[in-house]
Structures are given as C-alpha cells and as structure tokens.
Design a protein around this motif. Structure first.
Motif, PDB file in Angstrom:
ATOM      1  N   LYS A  79       0.849  -1.071   0.045  1.00  0.00           N
ATOM      2  CA  LYS A  79       0.003   0.114  -0.044  1.00  0.00           C
ATOM      3  C   LYS A  79       0.931   1.176  -0.011  1.00  0.00           C
ATOM      4  N   THR A  80       0.392   2.305  -0.447  1.00  0.00           N
ATOM      5  CA  THR A  80       1.188   3.783  -0.539  1.00  0.00           C
ATOM      6  C   THR A  80       0.806   4.343   0.980  1.00  0.00           C
ATOM      7  N   ASP A  81       1.660   5.145   0.897  1.00  0.00           N
ATOM      8  CA  ASP A  81       1.735   6.027   2.458  1.00  0.00           C
ATOM      9  C   ASP A  81       0.199   6.403   2.767  1.00  0.00           C
ATOM     10  N   GLN A  82      -0.634   6.511   1.841  1.00  0.00           N
ATOM     11  CA  GLN A  82      -1.894   7.129   2.225  1.00  0.00           C
ATOM     12  C   GLN A  82      -2.964   5.831   1.981  1.00  0.00           C
ATOM     13  N   GLY A  83      -2.131   4.786   2.155  1.00  0.00           N
ATOM     14  CA  GLY A  83      -3.355   3.355   2.447  1.00  0.00           C
ATOM     15  C   GLY A  83      -3.983   2.943   1.049  1.00  0.00           C
ATOM     16  N   ALA A  84      -3.648   3.526   0.093  1.00  0.00           N
ATOM     17  CA  ALA A  84      -4.245   2.969  -1.321  1.00  0.00           C
ATOM     18  C   ALA A  84      -3.178   1.739  -1.923  1.00  0.00           C
ATOM     19  N   LEU A  85      -4.018   1.038  -2.605  1.00  0.00           N
ATOM     20  CA  LEU A  85      -3.086  -0.038  -3.116  1.00  0.00           C
ATOM     21  C   LEU A  85      -1.961   0.257  -4.110  1.00  0.00           C
ATOM     22  N   ASP A  86      -0.990  -0.322  -3.947  1.00  0.00           N
ATOM     23  CA  ASP A  86       0.435   0.368  -4.552  1.00  0.00           C
ATOM     24  C   ASP A  86       0.549  -0.255  -5.716  1.00  0.00           C
ATOM     25  N   ILE A  87       0.078  -0.005  -6.621  1.00  0.00           N
ATOM     26  CA  ILE A  87      -0.023  -0.885  -7.944  1.00  0.00           C
ATOM     27  C   ILE A  87       1.429  -0.821  -8.585  1.00  0.00           C
ATOM     28  N   ALA A  88       2.164   0.339  -8.564  1.00  0.00           N
ATOM     29  CA  ALA A  88       3.494   0.730  -8.993  1.00  0.00           C
ATOM     30  C   ALA A  88       4.497  -0.422  -8.500  1.00  0.00           C
ATOM     31  N   THR A  89       4.187  -0.636  -7.386  1.00  0.00           N
ATOM     32  CA  THR A  89       4.952  -1.666  -6.478  1.00  0.00           C
ATOM     33  C   THR A  89       4.929  -3.081  -7.051  1.00  0.00           C
ATOM     34  N   ILE A  90       3.668  -3.336  -7.035  1.00  0.00           N
ATOM     35  CA  ILE A  90       3.107  -4.705  -7.435  1.00  0.00           C
ATOM     36  C   ILE A  90       3.570  -5.094  -9.030  1.00  0.00           C
ATOM     37  N   ILE A  91       3.705  -4.132 -10.017  1.00  0.00           N
ATOM     38  CA  ILE A  91       4.214  -4.063 -11.322  1.00  0.00           C
ATOM     39  C   ILE A  91       5.766  -4.220 -11.142  1.00  0.00           C
ATOM     40  N   THR A  92       6.310  -3.616 -10.335  1.00  0.00           N
ATOM     41  CA  THR A  92       7.942  -3.934 -10.301  1.00  0.00           C
ATOM     42  C   THR A  92       8.264  -5.196  -9.816  1.00  0.00           C
ATOM     43  N   LYS A  93       7.369  -5.826  -9.145  1.00  0.00           N
ATOM     44  CA  LYS A  93       7.576  -7.307  -8.499  1.00  0.00           C
ATOM     45  C   LYS A  93       7.539  -8.392  -9.692  1.00  0.00           C
ATOM     46  N   VAL A  94       6.912  -7.941 -10.734  1.00  0.00           N
ATOM     47  CA  VAL A  94       6.707  -8.977 -11.865  1.00  0.00           C
ATOM     48  C   VAL A  94       7.964  -8.943 -12.927  1.00  0.00           C
ATOM     49  N   ASP A  95       8.597 -10.089 -13.020  1.00  0.00           N
ATOM     50  CA  ASP A  95       9.944  -9.975 -13.419  1.00  0.00           C
ATOM     51  C   ASP A  95       9.881 -10.202 -14.987  1.00  0.00           C
ATOM     52  N   LEU A  96       9.696  -8.994 -15.762  1.00  0.00           N
ATOM     53  CA  LEU A  96       9.596  -8.569 -17.157  1.00  0.00           C
ATOM     54  C   LEU A  96      10.693  -9.383 -17.716  1.00  0.00           C
ATOM     55  N   ALA A  97      12.034  -9.131 -17.158  1.00  0.00           N
ATOM     56  CA  ALA A  97      13.221  -9.814 -17.782  1.00  0.00           C
ATOM     57  C   ALA A  97      13.041 -11.403 -18.007  1.00  0.00           C
ATOM     58  N   GLU A  98      12.322 -12.009 -16.897  1.00  0.00           N
ATOM     59  CA  GLU A  98      12.458 -13.514 -17.167  1.00  0.00           C
ATOM     60  C   GLU A  98      11.251 -13.803 -18.230  1.00  0.00           C
ATOM     61  N   ILE A  99      10.243 -13.020 -18.331  1.00  0.00           N
ATOM     62  CA  ILE A  99       9.379 -13.333 -19.177  1.00  0.00           C
ATOM     63  C   ILE A  99       9.647 -13.100 -20.869  1.00  0.00           C
ATOM     64  N   ALA A 100      10.484 -12.097 -20.683  1.00  0.00           N
ATOM     65  CA  ALA A 100      11.006 -11.751 -21.894  1.00  0.00           C
ATOM     66  C   ALA A 100      12.228 -12.965 -22.563  1.00  0.00           C
ATOM     67  N   ARG A 101      12.865 -13.313 -21.620  1.00  0.00           N
ATOM     68  CA  ARG A 101      13.791 -14.492 -21.954  1.00  0.00           C
ATOM     69  C   ARG A 101      13.230 -15.875 -22.304  1.00  0.00           C
ATOM     70  N   GLN A 102      11.939 -15.997 -21.889  1.00  0.00           N
ATOM     71  CA  GLN A 102      11.309 -17.151 -22.446  1.00  0.00           C
ATOM     72  C   GLN A 102      10.567 -17.280 -23.661  1.00  0.00           C
ATOM     73  N   HIS A 103      10.478 -15.696 -24.274  1.00  0.00           N
ATOM     74  CA  HIS A 103      10.050 -15.425 -25.738  1.00  0.00           C
ATOM     75  C   HIS A 103      10.900 -14.940 -26.658  1.00  0.00           C
ATOM     76  N   LYS A 104      12.088 -15.234 -26.424  1.00  0.00           N
ATOM     77  CA  LYS A 104      13.253 -14.701 -27.349  1.00  0.00           C
ATOM     78  C   LYS A 104      13.103 -15.590 -28.545  1.00  0.00           C
ATOM     79  N   LYS A 105      13.102 -14.911 -29.851  1.00  0.00           N
ATOM     80  CA  LYS A 105      13.175 -15.623 -31.192  1.00  0.00           C
ATOM     81  C   LYS A 105      14.537 -16.466 -31.392  1.00  0.00           C
ATOM     82  N   THR A 106      14.369 -17.534 -31.690  1.00  0.00           N
ATOM     83  CA  THR A 106      15.364 -18.559 -32.143  1.00  0.00           C
ATOM     84  C   THR A 106      15.759 -18.284 -33.804  1.00  0.00           C
ATOM     85  N   SER A 107      17.021 -18.209 -34.091  1.00  0.00           N
ATOM     86  CA  SER A 107      17.161 -18.338 -35.554  1.00  0.00           C
ATOM     87  C   SER A 107      17.072 -19.626 -36.032  1.00  0.00           C
ATOM     88  N   LEU A 108      16.786 -19.980 -37.237  1.00  0.00           N
ATOM     89  CA  LEU A 108      16.895 -21.379 -37.832  1.00  0.00           C
ATOM     90  C   LEU A 108      18.069 -21.345 -38.385  1.00  0.00           C
TER      91      LEU A 108
END
Length: 108
Positions: A79-108
């Motif tokens: 939660k934020t200092d004002q007591g609201a749901l801290d969506i920004a913090t929730i977003i930063t906890k999602v590992d975008l780098a790991e998701i991207a790594r799983q979807h790297k194109k492979t060359s043929l």
C-alpha cells in the motif's frame, strides 16, 4: 455486483510507456526485434493480473477495482503511504526480464 472505479491507467503506475506493449518494447530497447513483443506483452499483462488482488484487474491499459472501501480486500498487498493499493510496486515485482527471456526468437 460490486461497483468498480478506475485505479488509474498504465502510464500513471508504471512510470513510463503509455501502454503495456510500449513499456515492453522500451524495456527490450534495440534488441526488441529479437523477441516476440506481442506475446511478452500478453504474458506480462497476465502476470500483473495474477499479482493484483483478486478484485482488481488490468483491463486494456486501465486498472479497475472495488469502489467502496468495504469491498477492498488488499491484505498481503503493498500500500502507498496514503493507504491505497500500491499498483506501481506490484508491477515492479513482476519479472519482465524472465518473461522476455522465455520468448526470445530463435534463429533457424
């Protein structure tokens, strides 16, 4: 039915990028052409939805949740200092780098 309201749009919580897809492309930078950006954006969106409380969701590029405090069950979520749901913090906890790594194109 629980009345809902907007908790803000993507850009107001992520600190950059007007949409999830633009944020993913910016994260990948010049190497974006080596990745399946659409799939990464979809998986990132799914992971964020999973990380949000059950009664809050990312619809398009807008976050929605319960209007009335009595319906806001945000225990165990940051939660934020004002007591609201801290969506920004929730977003930063999602590992975008790991998701991207799983979807790297492979060359043929």
């Amino acid at each position: 039915m629980v009345p809902t309201i907007s908790y803000g749009d993507w850009s107001s919580h992520c600190g950059g990028g007007l949409t999830v897809k633009i944020s993913v492309a910016a994260f990948l930078g010049e190497s974006a052409e080596n990745f399946d950006v659409d799939t990464i954006a979809a998986r990132y969106r799914d992971a964020i939805d999973q990380a949000l409380p059950p009664n809050v969701s990312l619809c398009g590029d807008e976050f929605y949740g319960p209007h009335y405090e009595m319906d806001q069950h945000f225990e165990n979520h940051p939660k934020t200092d004002q007591g609201a749901l801290d969506i920004a913090t929730i977003i930063t906890k999602v590992d975008l780098a790991e998701i991207a790594r799983q979807h790297k194109k492979t060359s043929l």
